[in-house]
Enzyme design. Structure first.
Site, PDB file in Angstrom:
ATOM      1  N   LYS A  62     -65.454 -21.685  13.801  1.00 16.88           N
ATOM      2  CA  LYS A  62     -65.567 -20.221  13.782  1.00 16.88           C
ATOM      3  C   LYS A  62     -65.744 -19.705  15.214  1.00 16.88           C
ATOM      4  O   LYS A  62     -66.444 -20.342  16.020  1.00 16.88           O
ATOM      5  CB  LYS A  62     -66.774 -19.843  12.924  1.00 16.88           C
ATOM      6  CG  LYS A  62     -66.939 -18.361  12.654  1.00 16.88           C
ATOM      7  CD  LYS A  62     -68.107 -18.107  11.695  1.00 16.88           C
ATOM      8  CE  LYS A  62     -68.279 -16.650  11.347  1.00 16.88           C
ATOM      9  NZ  LYS A  62     -69.395 -16.404  10.408  1.00 16.88           N
ATOM     10  N   SER A 137     -68.258 -13.730   6.282  1.00 12.74           N
ATOM     11  CA  SER A 137     -67.536 -13.435   7.496  1.00 12.74           C
ATOM     12  C   SER A 137     -66.743 -14.627   8.052  1.00 12.74           C
ATOM     13  O   SER A 137     -65.890 -14.430   8.918  1.00 12.74           O
ATOM     14  CB  SER A 137     -68.526 -12.970   8.576  1.00 12.74           C
ATOM     15  OG  SER A 137     -69.414 -14.016   8.924  1.00 12.74           O
ATOM     16  N   SER A 161     -72.152 -15.947   4.606  1.00  9.52           N
ATOM     17  CA  SER A 161     -70.834 -16.000   5.253  1.00  9.52           C
ATOM     18  C   SER A 161     -70.088 -17.324   5.166  1.00  9.52           C
ATOM     19  O   SER A 161     -68.917 -17.381   5.513  1.00  9.52           O
ATOM     20  CB  SER A 161     -70.961 -15.614   6.717  1.00  9.52           C
ATOM     21  OG  SER A 161     -71.010 -14.224   6.800  1.00  9.52           O
TER      22      SER A 161
END
Ligand code: GLN
Length: 440
Positions: A62, A137, A161
Site C-alpha cells: 500500500k 482504504s 481498511s
C-alpha cells in the site's frame, strides 16, 4: 531438477504477474507504481543459496508504507513526488526473508475512505465486478491479490481498511492486534489505531506474511507481543470452542443469512458450541472512531506544510482529507472543554473492557465483515453512509483486538466476507479457526 525449478521461481512468478498487470491493470487501477528494480531483485533472490521464508512470493505494498526508493504518495497530490528514503520495519523484514516487492498500490487518499474512490489518481475497480467499488482504504492491495497480480499484499488498518476491501474482493484480510506489528515507516492516519495488515489468497499464506512482519522492533514503542506463529498447529482443528455470534441486525438479510449458513456448517462439522453476543458499544463505535481519527490526522498532517515534502496539504488534498483536517482542527479548539477527543478516548476504554469481558466466555466473535454490498463506482452516497461501511470492523480497532475477514460466499456474484474477531494477541487461534472455515 527440483532445485533448478526453485532457483528460477521468483523471476518466473514475477514475469507471470507483470504480464497479467500489463494486460489487465489498465482497467482495475490497482497499482500506482511498479518497482523498477523488480527483475534485478528477483534474479538476486533466485541466485541465493540460502533462501528466506518468503522466497518466491511476490508482494504488493500500500502506498502509505515506506519502501526505499519507491513512491509513498498515499494516493495524494500532496506526496505525489515523495520517494521513500528508508524501509518501514515491516518492509525490512519482508526483504530479510526474500519477499519480492512488485509495486505500490492505489488507496483512498491518506487511507481516508471505505471505497477506494478518494484516491487522487482515480478509483480502483473491483476485479470481481469492475463496475463496483473494491472497498477501501487499501483498495489497490485487495484488488491486486484478487486480480491475481501478486501472491500477497500489505495494507493498513485504522477502522477496517484491510478487512473491508478483503470482503468486497473475495480475499483474506488480517488486522493484527494493536502493538503486534511495528508502525515504523507507516504514514499515519491515526496513530493510536493504525496497524499494518496483510492480504492473501489463503490462510497459510496470510499467516506466513503476518509472521514475518510481526517481529519486535526497537524503533517502535507500541510493540507489546509478537509470538511466532506455529504453522504445524494451523492445520489442527481447535477443540471445544465456543463461537460467539454477534447479535445485531445488519439490515441486509441476504448477508445475515449467508454468514449464519456458513457458521452453522462449521459448528456442525467441528462440534463447536455457539453463544449469541450483544455488544452494547456497537451503536457508538463509528461516532467514537471519527473524533479520534480527525484529531490525530489533523495533528499528524501538520508536517505537510510545503517546506519539506513539496506541497502544503491544505492546497493539494481532496475533500475527504480536508474534511478531516478541518474537523480535527475544530475539535482540537473545542477540546479544552474535554468534549470530543477526551470523551472518545474514554469510550475507547469502555470498548476495550467490553471486549475483555466477552472473550472470557467465547473463543471468537463472528459477524459479517461489512454490513452491506459494495456500491457502483461513482454513486453519490452520504458521508454518514460511507462511514457506516465500517460499523462492524471499527470495534476491533478501538479495542485493539485481532480480526480477519475470510470469503464466506457470494450474493448476486459479489463476494461477501465473514469477520472473525479474537482476543488480543490470539492470532494463532484466530488463524486456526479461520483455516477451519476456509476448508469448508
Ligand atoms: N474507512 C475508515 C476511514 O475512512 C477506515 C480507514 C482505515 O482503516 N484506514 O477512516
Amino acid at each position: 531438477m527440483g532445485e533448478f525449478i526453485k532457483m528460477t521461481s521468483t523471476l518466473q512468478s514475477l514475469q507471470k504477474y507483470l504480464d497479467k498487470i500489463k494486460k489487465e491493470d489498465g482497467k482495475i487501477n490497482a497499482f500506482l507504481q511498479l518497482n523498477p528494480n523488480a527483475l534485478q531483485e528477483a534474479k538476486a533472490i533466485d541466485g541465493k543459496r540460502q533462501k528466506g521464508k518468503l522466497a518466491g512470493k511476490i508482494i504488493a505494498v500500500k502506498s502509505n508504507i515506506n519502501v526505499k526508493g519507491l513512491n509513498a504518495s498515499c494516493a495524494s497530490k500532496t506526496l505525489e513526488n515523495y520517494k521513500a528514503t528508508y524501509d518501514a520495519y515491516a518492509i525490512q523484514k519482508i526483504k530479510d526473508e526474500d519477499g519480492l516487492i512488485i509495486g505500490m498500490t492505489n488507496m483512498d487518499e491518506f487511507a481516508s475512505g471505505s471505497s477506494g474512490e478518494t484516491s487522487a489518481f482515480g478509483p480502483t475497480r473491483n476485479p470481481r465486478n469492475p463496475s463496483l467499488i473494491p472497498g477501501g482504504s487499501s483498495s489497490g492491495s485487495a484488488a491486486a491479490v484478487s486480480a491475481d497480480f501478486c501472491d500477497m499484499a500489505l495494507g493498513s488498518e485504522t477502522g477496517g481498511s484491510v478487512r473491508n476491501p478483503a470482503s468486497h474482493c473475495g480475499v483474506i484480510g488480517i488486522k493484527p492486534s494493536y502493538g503486534s506489528v511495528s508502525r515504523y515507516g507507516l504514514i499515519d492516519l491515526s496513530m493510536s489505531l493504525d496497524q499494518i495488515g496483510v492480504f492473501a489468497k489463503n490462510i497459510p499464506d496470510a499467516g506466513l506474511l503476518l509472521d514475518v512482519i510481526r517481529e519486535k522492533s526497537e524503533k517502535d514503542g507500541i510493540m507489546e507481543r509478537t509470538e511466532k506463529i506455529n504453522f504445524n498447529e494451523i492445520e489442527k482443528v481447535p477443540k471445544n470452542l465456543t463461537i460467539g455470534i454477534l447479535d445485531f441486525p445488519v439490515g441486509d438479510e441476504s448477508i445475515e443469512n449467508l454468514i449464519e449458513l456458513k457458521t452453522n456448517e462449521a459448528v456442525a462439522k467441528y462440534g463447536w458450541k455457539t453463544k449469541k453476543i450483544k455488544l452494547s458499544i456497537l451503536d457508538l463505535a463509528v461516532e467514537t472512531y471519527y473524533p479520534l481519527v480527525y484529531v490525530e490526522f489533523f495533528s499528524g498532517t501538520r508536517r505537510f506544510d510545503g517546506r519539506r515534502y513539496g506541497k502544503k496539504i491544505e492546497d493539494s488534498a481532496g475533500p475527504e482529507a480536508l474534511r478531516r483536517i478541518l474537523g480535527g482542527s475544530e475539535i482540537s479548539k473545542a477540546e479544552y472543554h474535554g468534549r470530543y477527543y477526551d470523551k472518545a478516548l474514554k469510550i475507547k476504554k469502555l470498548v476495550e473492557k467490553e471486549f475483555e469481558n466477552i472473550f472470557k466466555s467465547i473463543d471468537c466473535l463472528i459477524s459479517p465483515t461489512v454490513p452491506k454490498l459494495p456500491h457502483k463506482i461513482g454513486t453519490k452516497i452520504s458521508v454518514e453512509e460511507m462511514y457506516h461501511y465500517d460499523a462492524l470492523t471499527i470495534p476491533a480497532n478501538l479495542a485493539g483486538n485481532c480480526a480477519v475477514s475470510i470469503p464466506a460466499g457470494e450474493i448476486q456474484g459479489i463476494p461477501v466476507g465473514m469477520q472473525i474477531i479474537c482476543d488480543k494477541f490470539q492470532e494463532q487461534k484466530m488463524l486456526q479457526i479461520a483455516r477451519c472455515f476456509e476448508k469448508i
